[in-house]
Design an enzyme around this catalytic site. Structure first.
Site, PDB file in Angstrom:
ATOM      1  N   ASP A 200       0.877  -1.164   0.000  1.00 60.96           N
ATOM      2  CA  ASP A 200       0.000   0.000   0.000  1.00 60.96           C
ATOM      3  C   ASP A 200       0.916   1.216   0.000  1.00 60.96           C
ATOM      4  O   ASP A 200       1.466   1.582   1.031  1.00 60.96           O
ATOM      5  CB  ASP A 200      -0.890  -0.033   1.262  1.00 60.96           C
ATOM      6  CG  ASP A 200      -1.681   1.248   1.458  1.00 60.96           C
ATOM      7  OD1 ASP A 200      -1.685   2.095   0.540  1.00 60.96           O
ATOM      8  OD2 ASP A 200      -2.305   1.390   2.533  1.00 60.96           O
TER       9      ASP A 200
ATOM     10  N   LYS B 161       3.490  11.000  -3.839  1.00 58.08           N
ATOM     11  CA  LYS B 161       2.446  10.317  -4.603  1.00 58.08           C
ATOM     12  C   LYS B 161       1.592  11.318  -5.395  1.00 58.08           C
ATOM     13  O   LYS B 161       1.124  11.021  -6.488  1.00 58.08           O
ATOM     14  CB  LYS B 161       1.568   9.537  -3.640  1.00 58.08           C
ATOM     15  CG  LYS B 161       0.577   8.604  -4.303  1.00 58.08           C
ATOM     16  CD  LYS B 161      -0.153   7.814  -3.239  1.00 58.08           C
ATOM     17  CE  LYS B 161      -1.238   6.952  -3.825  1.00 58.08           C
ATOM     18  NZ  LYS B 161      -1.950   6.214  -2.760  1.00 58.08           N
TER      19      LYS B 161
ATOM     20  N   GLU C 128      -6.862   0.746  -5.034  1.00 65.76           N
ATOM     21  CA  GLU C 128      -6.957   0.663  -3.572  1.00 65.76           C
ATOM     22  C   GLU C 128      -8.329   0.176  -3.099  1.00 65.76           C
ATOM     23  O   GLU C 128      -8.408  -0.701  -2.237  1.00 65.76           O
ATOM     24  CB  GLU C 128      -6.605   2.024  -2.950  1.00 65.76           C
ATOM     25  CG  GLU C 128      -5.107   2.292  -3.005  1.00 65.76           C
ATOM     26  CD  GLU C 128      -4.752   3.760  -2.935  1.00 65.76           C
ATOM     27  OE1 GLU C 128      -5.640   4.584  -2.649  1.00 65.76           O
ATOM     28  OE2 GLU C 128      -3.573   4.091  -3.181  1.00 65.76           O
TER      29      GLU C 128
ATOM     30  N   ASP D  54     -12.490   5.949   1.767  1.00 61.54           N
ATOM     31  CA  ASP D  54     -11.102   5.885   2.225  1.00 61.54           C
ATOM     32  C   ASP D  54     -10.708   7.248   2.777  1.00 61.54           C
ATOM     33  O   ASP D  54     -10.412   8.178   2.033  1.00 61.54           O
ATOM     34  CB  ASP D  54     -10.216   5.475   1.035  1.00 61.54           C
ATOM     35  CG  ASP D  54      -8.747   5.333   1.436  1.00 61.54           C
ATOM     36  OD1 ASP D  54      -8.379   5.779   2.549  1.00 61.54           O
ATOM     37  OD2 ASP D  54      -7.972   4.786   0.638  1.00 61.54           O
TER      38      ASP D  54
END
Lengths: 158, 629
Positions: free
Chosen positions: B8, B75, B152, B176
């Protein structure tokens, strides 16, 4: 037996061979997983025993922080009293207990900052003479347990 | 074959997991802390002026001192032409991500003791082609072959086992809510495929905001009450931050907590203390504006997918802040249904990646073939005093086997009966009989001397074979029971319930039986000792023992536990007097031809042979068969 039947059986044999191989591999893997897990558990067990008190100690540290703070603020008029000395002794008692658990303080002021042990929470005033990256103030004491950091020291560096 | 790990690679935090025996397991971050410590680590990379590279916790710790050399949230820049310029060296976002992946690879190799070459990495569902390619490149730079990128939300769904649902298409919502970002994804799952229908989110919203409002509230309250601003007191802020973090966690399970920081700061007037009660309601009031901000993202995702809240069939929460009861309730209120539970919201993405890795490497199929069963009820045999002595405890994974050595209960007992039982009750009669058989031809011997080994063996199909073997003659008998697990679900439940219901009663009765067995044993030993002693002891002593034996015999078959205990103690101390007078250090007379161990007291008379049953050793098992009549 006709060729067709032989072919069919051959196919069946191949199929079964493949299946047998798959099962054997699965079996081997399961066995390997087990052996590896056993080994891991042994290692983990040793670690657990060594660090069994870590969580407890971590929760005790804020209490010690408070005690340290109180001793840093002793009113001047009672500074020399027996009572204050007694409280200071409680602190020593506390620290002895921590030592007995394999816990030691992380060195800070005067040391070169090292992110393995220290966490910067501020930079010192410019113009101070000491070298760069040297710790000038400890904001919160850090601790090691059996040579592993359990709480980083919070510091201010130059 | 080396393991394929699941990663992850998060904006704020990263973590990794692997499959073991069909279950995902987290790989702890090395980080100089202990295994008891954290599993995830902050996605920080830093370079010092001395050109040293730091990743994770150490990079975060020095961030404030070295802002120009520290990179966080790379990211967000993936797939762009952006270049980080650090001390005159250029780095692409891929390279920065690769440093994080390298650390994970290293940690995993150290933890698993094996080379790691392949990985499954998760990416947000909204990542475009170039962002995905950049992530793959990052893996390559780190020396990892990225065998698959997984969305994800899909990974999270795998961790919750949603892919196992076969009946019909499902609309899945994945919420999320991380430390710094919010991603809402709606997926359609059907025919074994997760298809993203819409995504939405907020790149600047997360749990960190919640921590901030709580700390601000605490310092504001303190200022109002004490008139002191602790904002510039670094030590005070540090202590308040830690206390606030603890309070937040505590308030997920309690309704009220206290921030107690003595000597938090000092003024010219002297020290100041902080003592502040915080209720869950207060915390919720504080974070409400932040949680409310999530609403628009959810609405947008629903709108884009052309769905109503009621169309959603499964809701999955990801990220630490979703542990807060308030966040869960917020979601449940919008959708009018319960969220999925049972997997740690901070671990489910990396776990799902590990599951995907296992599916791709074919481990999953093998697992299906090798679905291992457990036995639903305990299996054992009847021993002295109609007691059920368990050999294989319930919920033991099969195939398995176990053996234990028992002995006889009477002098010159020629045979033993093996009564195979199933159930959780202490007394034999309350359990289900699976079968009985006799083992005869045991050579005449005093009680407790013969060694009869009883083995239970259950194969993968649940077929039980019980074998009894006399170790002296090697003579053996066995029985095979095919329906040991043929009970219906309801019957098993009923038996378990009964066991719970009668637990106290059973324990009492078991205690009584154990005591009686103990009484028998000591009477036997005492009588033997008297006989062996002959006229070496005085008449008075002999009479005293005989009287105590008589007393014990008198009470032992009655139900008064205390009376039996007392009589046993009295006889035991009386006989010890004689024993020590006669044999010096030997307290009790050992039967001839055998070491003292098994017969000396009411301990298990047989040595246990299975490795797993160490825990049983504390329980007094009267390891003797009832005499066959």
């Amino acid at each position: 037996m006709t060729d067709k039947e032989i072919k069919k059986l051959q196919k069946k044999i191949n199929q079964l061979k493949k299946q047998a191989e798959e099962y054997l591999n699965g079996w081997k893997r399961a066995k390997a997983d087990y052996i590896n897990r056993e080994r891991e558990i042994e290692k983990e067990k040793a670690e657990w025993i060594k660090f069994a008190n870590k969580d407890l100690v971590l929760q005790l540290l804020p209490v010690l922080d408070s005690l340290n703070q109180s001793l840093d603020h002793i009113p001047k008029d009672i500074g020399e009293s027996e009572w204050v000395k007694g409280v200071a002794q409680i602190k020593i008692q506390f620290e002895k207990f921590l030592q007995g658990q394999g816990i030691e303080k992380i060195k800070t002021v005067g040391e070169i900052f090292n992110p393995e042990y220290h966490e910067v929470i501020g930079k010192g005033e410019a113009g101070e003479k000491s070298k760069e990256n040297v710790i000038v103030q400890e904001v919160q004491t850090g601790y090691m347990m059996h040579n592993k950091v359990i709480r980083t020291a919070k510091v201010i560096i130059n | 074959m080396s393991k394929i790990i699941g990663i992850d690679l998060g904006t704020s935090n990263s973590a990794a997991a692997y499959m073991e025996a069909g279950k995902p397991k987290m790989i702890p971050s090395a980080e100089g802390t202990t295994i008891v410590g954290g599993k995830a680590f902050p996605s920080y990379v830093a370079f010092t002026k001395e050109d040293q590279r730091l990743v994770g916790e150490p990079a975060r710790r020095q961030a404030m001192a070295n802002p120009e050399g520290t990179i966080f949230g790379a990211k967000r820049k993936m797939g762009t032409d952006y270049k980080y310029n650090i001390f005159n060296k250029e780095y692409t976002p891929q390279q920065i991500s690769a440093f994080i992946l390298q650390k994970i690879k290293k940690d995993a190799e150290m933890y698993l003791g094996d080379k790691i070459e392949k990985a499954v990495i998760t990416v947000p569902a909204y990542f475009n082609d170039s962002q995905r390619q950049a992530t793959k490149d990052a893996g390559k730079i780190a020396g990892l072959e990225v065998i698959r990128l997984v969305n994800e939300p899909t990974a999270a769904s795998l961790a919750y086992g949603l892919d196992k649902i076969k009946e019909k298409d499902q609309q899945v919502l994945v919420f999320d809510f991380g430390a710094g970002t919010l991603d809402v994804t709606i997926m359609n799952f059907g025919q074994g495929v997760f298809e993203v229908r819409s995504t939405s989110g907020d790149t600047q919203l997360g749990g960190t905001d919640m921590d901030e409002v709580l700390v601000n509230y605490i310092t504001d309250e303190f200022k109002q009450k004490e008139g002191v601003d602790v904002g510039s007191d670094k030590m005070a802020i540090q202590r308040i931050k830690e206390a606030a973090e603890n309070a937040k966690i505590e308030l997920s399970s309690t309704l009220e907590t206290e921030i107690n920081i003595p000597f938090v700061t000092a003024t010219s007037e002297g020290p100041k203390h902080m003592l502040l009660k915080i209720t869950r309601a207060k915390l919720e009031e504080l974070v409400k504006p932040i949680v409310e901000k999530c609403r628009s993202s959810i609405e947008q995702a629903l709108g884009d997918a052309k769905l109503q809240p009621t169309d959603i069939e499964k809701i999955i929460l990801v990220g630490g802040p979703t542990r807060m009861p308030m966040v869960q309730k917020f979601i449940e209120d919008i959708f009018g249904q319960k969220i999925e539970r049972g997997v740690d919201p901070m671990e489910c993405v990396s776990m799902g990646a590990a599951i995907q890795a296992a599916i791709l490497s074919g481990e999953e199929e093998v697992k299906d073939v090798l679905l291992l069963d457990v036995i639903p009820l305990t299996l054992g045999i009847e021993t002295l005093g109609n007691v059920m002595t368990p050999l294989i405890e319930r919920n033991t994974t099969i195939p398995t086997s176990k053996s234990q050595v028992f002995s006889t209960a009477a002098e010159n007992q020629p045979s033993v009966e093996i009564h195979v039982l199933q159930g959780e009750r202490s007394m034999a009669k309350d359990n289900r009989t699976l079968g009985r058989f006799m083992l005869d031809g045991i050579p005449p011997a005093p009680r407790g001397i013969p060694q009869v080994e009883v083995s239970f063996e259950i194969d993968a199909n649940g077929i039980l074979t019980v074998t009894a073997k006399d170790k002296a003659t090697n003579k053996s008998q066995n029985i095979t029971i095919k329906d040991s697990s043929a009970l219906k679900e309801e019957e098993i439940e009923k038996m378990k319930k009964e066991a719970e219901k009668f637990a106290t009663e059973d324990r009492k009765q078991k205690e009584l039986v154990d005591l009686r067995n103990q009484a028998d044993m000591i009477i036997h030993t005492s009588e033997k000792a008297l006989k062996d002693a002959g006229d070496k002891i005085s008449k008075d002593d002999k009479h005293a023992v005989e009287k105590k034996i008589k007393d014990l015999k008198h009470v032992k078959d009655k139900d008064d536990v205390d009376a039996i205990k007392k009589a046993i103690d009295e006889l035991s101390s009386e006989i010890q007097k004689i024993g020590s007078a006669m044999y010096g250090q030997q307290a009790e007379s050992p039967p001839p031809g055998e070491s003292q161990g098994p017969q000396a007291g009411p301990q298990p008379s047989g040595e246990k042979e299975s490795k797993e049953d160490k825990k049983d050793k504390d329980e007094p098992i009267e390891g003797e068969f009832e005499e066959e009549k």
